[in-house]
Design an enzyme around this catalytic site. Structure first.
Site, PDB file in Angstrom:
ATOM      1  N   GLY A 170       0.946  -1.177   0.024  1.00 43.18           N
ATOM      2  CA  GLY A 170       0.045   0.040   0.034  1.00 43.18           C
ATOM      3  C   GLY A 170       0.643   1.425  -0.027  1.00 43.18           C
ATOM      4  O   GLY A 170       0.356   2.419   0.498  1.00 43.18           O
ATOM      5  N   ASN A 205       1.758   3.039  -2.741  1.00 45.38           N
ATOM      6  CA  ASN A 205       1.068   4.137  -3.569  1.00 45.38           C
ATOM      7  C   ASN A 205      -0.282   4.572  -2.895  1.00 45.38           C
ATOM      8  O   ASN A 205      -0.589   5.693  -3.316  1.00 45.38           O
ATOM      9  CB  ASN A 205       0.549   3.180  -5.078  1.00 45.38           C
ATOM     10  CG  ASN A 205       1.706   3.317  -5.692  1.00 45.38           C
ATOM     11  OD1 ASN A 205       2.178   4.264  -6.315  1.00 45.38           O
ATOM     12  ND2 ASN A 205       2.487   2.148  -6.115  1.00 45.38           N
ATOM     13  N   ARG A 221     -14.954 -15.912  -9.830  1.00 45.32           N
ATOM     14  CA  ARG A 221     -14.373 -14.450  -9.985  1.00 45.32           C
ATOM     15  C   ARG A 221     -15.571 -13.520  -9.909  1.00 45.32           C
ATOM     16  O   ARG A 221     -15.712 -12.287  -9.392  1.00 45.32           O
ATOM     17  CB  ARG A 221     -13.998 -13.990 -11.116  1.00 45.32           C
ATOM     18  CG  ARG A 221     -12.311 -13.866 -11.028  1.00 45.32           C
ATOM     19  CD  ARG A 221     -11.597 -13.960 -12.331  1.00 45.32           C
ATOM     20  NE  ARG A 221     -10.529 -14.770 -12.223  1.00 45.32           N
ATOM     21  CZ  ARG A 221      -9.273 -14.301 -11.649  1.00 45.32           C
ATOM     22  NH1 ARG A 221      -9.179 -13.149 -11.233  1.00 45.32           N
ATOM     23  NH2 ARG A 221      -8.458 -15.228 -11.707  1.00 45.32           N
ATOM     24  N   HIS A 264       0.941   0.754 -13.324  1.00 45.77           N
ATOM     25  CA  HIS A 264       1.879  -0.394 -13.377  1.00 45.77           C
ATOM     26  C   HIS A 264       3.402   0.177 -13.728  1.00 45.77           C
ATOM     27  O   HIS A 264       3.628   1.297 -14.182  1.00 45.77           O
ATOM     28  CB  HIS A 264       1.400  -0.830 -15.023  1.00 45.77           C
ATOM     29  CG  HIS A 264       2.425  -2.118 -15.350  1.00 45.77           C
ATOM     30  ND1 HIS A 264       2.384  -3.518 -14.539  1.00 45.77           N
ATOM     31  CD2 HIS A 264       3.270  -2.207 -16.207  1.00 45.77           C
ATOM     32  CE1 HIS A 264       3.062  -4.026 -15.142  1.00 45.77           C
ATOM     33  NE2 HIS A 264       3.829  -3.533 -15.994  1.00 45.77           N
ATOM     34  N   GLU A 275      -8.156  -6.631 -20.619  1.00 43.17           N
ATOM     35  CA  GLU A 275      -6.762  -7.083 -20.700  1.00 43.17           C
ATOM     36  C   GLU A 275      -5.980  -6.625 -19.545  1.00 43.17           C
ATOM     37  O   GLU A 275      -5.958  -5.380 -19.361  1.00 43.17           O
ATOM     38  CB  GLU A 275      -5.960  -6.713 -22.164  1.00 43.17           C
ATOM     39  CG  GLU A 275      -6.825  -7.144 -23.402  1.00 43.17           C
ATOM     40  CD  GLU A 275      -7.107  -8.716 -23.390  1.00 43.17           C
ATOM     41  OE1 GLU A 275      -6.591  -9.509 -22.687  1.00 43.17           O
ATOM     42  OE2 GLU A 275      -8.160  -9.038 -24.116  1.00 43.17           O
ATOM     43  N   ASP A 324      -2.980  -4.618 -17.491  1.00 45.67           N
ATOM     44  CA  ASP A 324      -2.056  -3.420 -17.840  1.00 45.67           C
ATOM     45  C   ASP A 324      -2.458  -2.864 -19.212  1.00 45.67           C
ATOM     46  O   ASP A 324      -1.534  -2.619 -20.134  1.00 45.67           O
ATOM     47  CB  ASP A 324      -0.657  -4.106 -17.655  1.00 45.67           C
ATOM     48  CG  ASP A 324      -0.334  -4.673 -16.438  1.00 45.67           C
ATOM     49  OD1 ASP A 324      -1.047  -4.240 -15.436  1.00 45.67           O
ATOM     50  OD2 ASP A 324       0.457  -5.511 -16.103  1.00 45.67           O
ATOM     51  N   GLU A 366       6.736   6.463  -8.748  1.00 41.82           N
ATOM     52  CA  GLU A 366       5.267   5.891  -8.888  1.00 41.82           C
ATOM     53  C   GLU A 366       4.347   6.598  -7.902  1.00 41.82           C
ATOM     54  O   GLU A 366       3.530   7.306  -8.219  1.00 41.82           O
ATOM     55  CB  GLU A 366       5.050   4.379  -8.527  1.00 41.82           C
ATOM     56  CG  GLU A 366       5.282   3.357  -9.491  1.00 41.82           C
ATOM     57  CD  GLU A 366       5.161   2.143  -9.185  1.00 41.82           C
ATOM     58  OE1 GLU A 366       4.059   1.828  -8.615  1.00 41.82           O
ATOM     59  OE2 GLU A 366       6.049   1.166  -9.057  1.00 41.82           O
TER      60      GLU A 366
HETATM   61  C1  GRF Z   1       3.717  -1.105  -7.556  1.00 41.16           C
HETATM   62  O1  GRF Z   1       4.753  -1.056  -8.075  1.00 41.16           O
HETATM   63  C2  GRF Z   1       2.466  -1.065  -8.526  1.00 41.16           C
HETATM   64  O2  GRF Z   1       2.862  -0.235  -9.912  1.00 41.16           O
HETATM   65  C3  GRF Z   1       2.224  -2.396  -8.955  1.00 41.16           C
HETATM   66  O3  GRF Z   1       2.144  -3.186  -7.715  1.00 41.16           O
HETATM   67  C4  GRF Z   1       2.925  -2.434  -6.679  1.00 41.16           C
HETATM   68  C5  GRF Z   1       2.155  -2.062  -5.651  1.00 41.16           C
HETATM   69  O4  GRF Z   1       3.035  -1.421  -4.543  1.00 41.16           O
HETATM   70  N1  GRF Z   1       0.755  -2.318  -9.676  1.00 41.16           N
HETATM   71  P1  GRF Z   1       2.418  -0.924  -3.218  1.00 41.16           P
HETATM   72  O5  GRF Z   1       1.304  -1.811  -2.803  1.00 41.16           O
HETATM   73  O6  GRF Z   1       1.656   0.507  -3.595  1.00 41.16           O
HETATM   74  O7  GRF Z   1       3.568  -0.484  -2.417  1.00 41.16           O
END
Ligand code: GRF
Length: 215
Positions: free
Chosen positions: A14, A16, A67, A111, A145, A147, A176
């Protein structure tokens, strides 16, 4: 200013999510995070949300037989919280087509590569193996799809000759954390909009090219 009510989907650390939480503290930021959902109980990101006073819940995908059922439960939680916009931040589950359609153009993902190159897992190892000298990260609208989808924003990160998977991951992750808040601001404020499968941007100042290795 009315802020967009955002839900964030996570599966783990988490970091991000944390970057988005910090961005939402800015007085004029056009979004607020009102719900965090993890498909993995005990994910570190749930604690980050709780520490910020955000409603956080785990919906364990292992408790559902399909799902479709999982996505229905997820959708129910999002609708109960009146979520208007969704951010995937390290959410490691593929969505069903129905879910993707329901949130079409209201749902973005980050991503750690310059898409459309290096979709999928083990991104940094494949980047190093390919010998590219620039990598980076991408925020894009979600499509069925993995990413894939119209690109909102990207940031480039030079690959250094000394890089390992770990060192590259650290530098890309740091970027990021700056890109995702920027991209969410662009879409939540209406500074970019989507027409068909293209993200339309208002004019931006010209930027110099990034050379790697440097000139
Ligand atoms: C990040 O590198 C994001 O781009 C990818 O998964 C990772 C998640 O990291 N989709 P975090 O959980 O946000 O630390």
């Amino acid at each position: 200013m009315t802020r967009k009510r955002v839900g964030v989907l996570i599966s783990g650390r988490g970091s991000n999510l944390q970057a988005l939480i910090e961005a939402c503290k800015e007085p004029h930021y056009p979004a607020e995070i009102v719900l965090v959902v993890s498909n993995v109980p005990g994910a570190q990101g749930l604690l980050r949300a709780e520490a910020a006073g955000i409603l956080a819940t785990a919906i364990n995908h292992k408790e559902f037989s399909s799902r479709e059922e999982f996505d229905r439960a997820l959708n129910g939680a999002l609708e109960d919280a009146n979520i208007e916009f969704l951010c995937n931040a390290g959410f490691m589950r593929l969505h069903t087509e129905g879910f993707v359609e329901q949130w079409r153009n209201r749902h973005i993902n980050i991503h750690p590569s310059l898409l459309p190159s290096f979709k999928g897992l083990d991104t940094h190892a494949r980047v190093l193996a390919a010998g590219v000298t620039l990598t980076g990260c991408t925020v894009h609208f979600v499509r069925k799809e993995m990413d894939d989808g119209p690109i909102v924003a990207q940031a480039a990160v030079p690959v250094l000759p000394s890089d390992t998977v770990e060192s590259l991951a650290v530098r890309v992750l740091d970027v990021e954390h700056r890109l995702y808040p920027h991209a969410l601001k662009l879409v939540a404020s209406g500074a970019v909009r989507i027409e068909g499968e293209t993200v339309v941007r208002t004019s931006a100042p010209e930027q110099p090219p990034l050379f790697s290795p440097p000139l």
